[in-house]
Write a protein that holds these residues in place. Sequence first.
Motif, PDB file in Angstrom:
ATOM      1  N   LEU A  94     -38.154  46.932  35.566  1.00 32.74           N
ATOM      2  CA  LEU A  94     -38.486  47.322  33.621  1.00 32.74           C
ATOM      3  C   LEU A  94     -36.333  47.735  33.603  1.00 32.74           C
ATOM      4  O   LEU A  94     -36.227  47.300  31.991  1.00 32.74           O
ATOM      5  N   VAL A  95     -35.759  48.216  34.560  1.00 30.35           N
ATOM      6  CA  VAL A  95     -34.563  48.955  34.574  1.00 30.35           C
ATOM      7  C   VAL A  95     -33.756  47.253  34.422  1.00 30.35           C
ATOM      8  O   VAL A  95     -33.078  47.248  33.506  1.00 30.35           O
ATOM      9  N   LEU A  96     -34.350  46.222  35.140  1.00 29.76           N
ATOM     10  CA  LEU A  96     -33.150  44.906  35.082  1.00 29.76           C
ATOM     11  C   LEU A  96     -33.792  44.184  34.173  1.00 29.76           C
ATOM     12  O   LEU A  96     -32.427  43.745  33.298  1.00 29.76           O
ATOM     13  N   MET A  97     -35.033  44.319  33.473  1.00 27.60           N
ATOM     14  CA  MET A  97     -35.189  44.287  31.985  1.00 27.60           C
ATOM     15  C   MET A  97     -34.416  44.975  30.511  1.00 27.60           C
ATOM     16  O   MET A  97     -34.370  44.270  29.354  1.00 27.60           O
ATOM     17  N   GLU A  98     -34.115  45.760  30.839  1.00 34.20           N
ATOM     18  CA  GLU A  98     -33.588  46.154  29.544  1.00 34.20           C
ATOM     19  C   GLU A  98     -31.948  45.466  29.510  1.00 34.20           C
ATOM     20  O   GLU A  98     -31.971  46.201  28.730  1.00 34.20           O
ATOM     21  N   PHE A  99     -31.386  45.785  30.561  1.00 31.71           N
ATOM     22  CA  PHE A  99     -30.603  45.102  30.662  1.00 31.71           C
ATOM     23  C   PHE A  99     -30.748  43.993  30.079  1.00 31.71           C
ATOM     24  O   PHE A  99     -29.208  42.493  29.713  1.00 31.71           O
ATOM     25  N   ASN A 100     -31.965  42.542  30.333  1.00 27.55           N
ATOM     26  CA  ASN A 100     -31.889  41.851  29.545  1.00 27.55           C
ATOM     27  C   ASN A 100     -31.892  41.589  27.847  1.00 27.55           C
ATOM     28  O   ASN A 100     -32.946  41.944  27.779  1.00 27.55           O
ATOM     29  N   ASP A 101     -31.267  41.472  27.468  1.00 24.86           N
ATOM     30  CA  ASP A 101     -31.300  41.517  25.765  1.00 24.86           C
ATOM     31  C   ASP A 101     -30.947  39.705  25.367  1.00 24.86           C
ATOM     32  O   ASP A 101     -30.744  39.940  23.752  1.00 24.86           O
ATOM     33  N   ASN A 102     -31.497  38.623  25.700  1.00 25.05           N
ATOM     34  CA  ASN A 102     -30.612  37.644  25.647  1.00 25.05           C
ATOM     35  C   ASN A 102     -31.940  36.675  25.843  1.00 25.05           C
ATOM     36  O   ASN A 102     -32.047  35.867  26.002  1.00 25.05           O
ATOM     37  N   GLY A 103     -33.159  37.167  25.140  1.00 26.57           N
ATOM     38  CA  GLY A 103     -34.188  36.059  25.244  1.00 26.57           C
ATOM     39  C   GLY A 103     -34.356  36.169  26.173  1.00 26.57           C
ATOM     40  O   GLY A 103     -36.082  35.329  26.350  1.00 26.57           O
ATOM     41  N   ALA A 104     -34.041  36.970  27.126  1.00 28.08           N
ATOM     42  CA  ALA A 104     -34.904  36.838  28.914  1.00 28.08           C
ATOM     43  C   ALA A 104     -36.864  37.321  28.539  1.00 28.08           C
ATOM     44  O   ALA A 104     -37.258  36.885  29.487  1.00 28.08           O
ATOM     45  N   THR A 105     -36.823  38.248  27.720  1.00 23.43           N
ATOM     46  CA  THR A 105     -38.732  38.365  27.932  1.00 23.43           C
ATOM     47  C   THR A 105     -39.177  37.802  27.187  1.00 23.43           C
ATOM     48  O   THR A 105     -40.491  37.502  27.986  1.00 23.43           O
ATOM     49  N   LEU A 106     -38.794  36.705  26.510  1.00 19.62           N
ATOM     50  CA  LEU A 106     -40.178  35.241  26.199  1.00 19.62           C
ATOM     51  C   LEU A 106     -40.287  34.402  28.325  1.00 19.62           C
ATOM     52  O   LEU A 106     -40.818  33.728  29.073  1.00 19.62           O
ATOM     53  N   SER A 107     -38.590  34.461  28.797  1.00 15.80           N
ATOM     54  CA  SER A 107     -39.043  33.954  29.872  1.00 15.80           C
ATOM     55  C   SER A 107     -39.676  35.191  31.685  1.00 15.80           C
ATOM     56  O   SER A 107     -40.833  34.584  31.780  1.00 15.80           O
ATOM     57  N   ILE A 108     -39.628  36.340  31.080  1.00 13.99           N
ATOM     58  CA  ILE A 108     -40.084  37.099  31.817  1.00 13.99           C
ATOM     59  C   ILE A 108     -41.806  37.120  31.303  1.00 13.99           C
ATOM     60  O   ILE A 108     -42.834  37.145  32.643  1.00 13.99           O
ATOM     61  N   ASN A 109     -42.314  36.829  30.305  1.00 14.24           N
ATOM     62  CA  ASN A 109     -43.764  37.135  29.961  1.00 14.24           C
ATOM     63  C   ASN A 109     -44.163  35.449  30.408  1.00 14.24           C
ATOM     64  O   ASN A 109     -45.768  35.224  30.911  1.00 14.24           O
ATOM     65  N   GLN A 110     -43.294  34.161  31.437  1.00  8.09           N
ATOM     66  CA  GLN A 110     -43.840  32.945  31.133  1.00  8.09           C
ATOM     67  C   GLN A 110     -44.109  33.188  32.760  1.00  8.09           C
ATOM     68  O   GLN A 110     -45.175  32.268  33.131  1.00  8.09           O
ATOM     69  N   PHE A 111     -42.658  34.136  33.549  1.00  5.59           N
ATOM     70  CA  PHE A 111     -43.822  34.613  35.135  1.00  5.59           C
ATOM     71  C   PHE A 111     -44.594  35.651  35.059  1.00  5.59           C
ATOM     72  O   PHE A 111     -45.592  35.638  36.196  1.00  5.59           O
ATOM     73  N   LEU A 112     -44.820  36.517  34.286  1.00  7.13           N
ATOM     74  CA  LEU A 112     -45.878  37.449  33.945  1.00  7.13           C
ATOM     75  C   LEU A 112     -47.169  36.818  34.056  1.00  7.13           C
ATOM     76  O   LEU A 112     -48.399  36.432  34.345  1.00  7.13           O
ATOM     77  N   PHE A 113     -47.819  35.671  33.305  1.00 11.35           N
ATOM     78  CA  PHE A 113     -48.715  34.951  33.078  1.00 11.35           C
ATOM     79  C   PHE A 113     -48.990  33.850  33.062  1.00 11.35           C
ATOM     80  O   PHE A 113     -50.133  32.770  33.590  1.00 11.35           O
ATOM     81  N   GLY A 114     -48.022  33.034  34.251  1.00  7.70           N
ATOM     82  CA  GLY A 114     -47.272  31.875  33.837  1.00  7.70           C
ATOM     83  C   GLY A 114     -48.266  30.517  33.240  1.00  7.70           C
ATOM     84  O   GLY A 114     -48.578  31.079  32.410  1.00  7.70           O
TER      85      GLY A 114
END
Length: 224
Positions: A94-114
């Motif tokens: 969660l801490v590392l995701m907070e530092f990602n503010d360049n559209g990384a949420t979409l990539s995280i979701n790709q790994f979260l749901f596959g």
Amino acid sequence: MQRAFQATFLISIIAPVLGLFLILRRQSLMADTLSHISLAGVALGLLIGINPTLTNILVVVLVAGLLEYLRQIYRTYSEISIAILMSVGMALALVLMEFNDNGATLSINQFLFGSIVTISVLQVWVLLGLTVIIAFMYLLFRKPMYVLTFDEDTAFTAGLPTKTMSILFNVLTGVTIAVIMPIVGALLVSAIIVLPAAISLRLSKSFNGVILIGIVIALFGIVV
């Protein structure tokens, strides 16, 4: 679509082998812990601009060793190591995701749901290599792993390198989770590893029978 079926078949072979040993070693939640911690590896890779799968593998390998270290410290209460690392892993992610503010949420979701339909040729080859390694190690170290799984003290007195074997098993489980997580998602990876072996344990009394039935169940479960 052809690559999706190839990946499904390979994952179906890997999952029951690891799942059965995890269940018998009373480490079923380890797969869940490593999948949560994998999110921290993915977030780290996205943050520093490196392939998330590579950082993911590095993180889970380190944590797999740390898990064994904590399991030795809290030998009587080994589940404590799982609780500690699961909480730390999620917090770090969660801490590392907070530092990602360049559209990384979409990539995280790709790994979260596959996504099994977007699997690449390279991922299939990596899965094939991992399957060969696991099958080879199962055939080579099957009997020592029996002893280690059912009676660790006997394995130690028999001269088996119990600590090294446990760490290698944890590392292999961690790498497997890191590799298949982009395909099936962090939310499902532990279920795919543990459930087929858990179900087949009720259907067969032999070790190889459990694994073979588990392969069929995993194949059916992933396809459906």
